[in-house]
Write a protein that holds these residues in place. Sequence first.
Motif, PDB file in Angstrom:
ATOM      1  N   ASN A   1       0.819  -1.224   0.000  1.00  0.00           N
ATOM      2  CA  ASN A   1       0.000   0.000   0.000  1.00  0.00           C
ATOM      3  C   ASN A   1       0.848   1.268   0.000  1.00  0.00           C
ATOM      4  O   ASN A   1       0.348   2.340  -0.320  1.00  0.00           O
ATOM      5  CB  ASN A   1      -0.892   0.036   1.261  1.00  0.00           C
ATOM      6  N   HIS A   2       2.113   1.157   0.412  1.00  0.00           N
ATOM      7  CA  HIS A   2       2.951   2.343   0.600  1.00  0.00           C
ATOM      8  C   HIS A   2       3.961   2.517  -0.530  1.00  0.00           C
ATOM      9  O   HIS A   2       4.742   1.616  -0.821  1.00  0.00           O
ATOM     10  CB  HIS A   2       3.692   2.243   1.940  1.00  0.00           C
TER      11      HIS A   2
ATOM     12  N   LYS B   1       2.094  -0.413  -6.375  1.00  0.00           N
ATOM     13  CA  LYS B   1       1.392   0.152  -5.220  1.00  0.00           C
ATOM     14  C   LYS B   1      -0.093  -0.144  -5.399  1.00  0.00           C
ATOM     15  O   LYS B   1      -0.697   0.236  -6.407  1.00  0.00           O
ATOM     16  CB  LYS B   1       1.610   1.660  -5.134  1.00  0.00           C
TER      17      LYS B   1
END
Length: 214
Positions: free
Chosen positions: A33-34, A50
């Motif tokens: 997610n980052h 991502k």
Amino acid sequence: MKKQYAVFGLGSFGESVAVTLQSLGCEVVAVDNHMERIEEVANKVSYAMKATVGDPEVIRSVGARNLDGVVVATADDMEASVMATLVSKELGVPYVLAKAKTELHAKVLQKIGADAVIFPEMEMGARVAKNLVAANFTDWITLSDDYSIIETMIPKSWVGRSLQDLDVRKNYGVNVVGTKLGEDVEVNPDPAKPLESGTVMILVGHNEDLERIK
């Protein structure tokens, strides 16, 4: 054909798995997610993206049906972990290894089809503790609650004697699976060869028997 894996979650554990698989000749898709984590591994894996780890569409988009395995390395977000594991198995991924944070989390992952569930921090902590207690063992790897593999320097009294002469299996109840001398590793060593000073023995057996080697 190269084996193909997807790693969901790029914390320290997930990143290590992804980069190591790639270095071993596999094709690896890494998802997190980052963005900063993606940038960290972008040049170390086949493809880094991502995306929301627990999103079923994301899991499908990485071509899960064609993967040899999936590593679900996100444990802090239990919902994402469960979803990634569940969808991967529903899509037919043959092997899914998932990281768990708690016993309850592990039970849920097993119920929905995870082929293996691990607690990396807990397992490493137990290994470190055993190595501290058994200070004369250079390494200790747990195989089960009762059996382990250890590496230990041979006692001075064993130098010049052979495995045949020592009869380690009969006298100590453990099996010698290898020896190490410097960078030299021998699997199934010659039982008649005298042991040299500085030799490390690789032993497998019941924990109580291994403890007696001390």
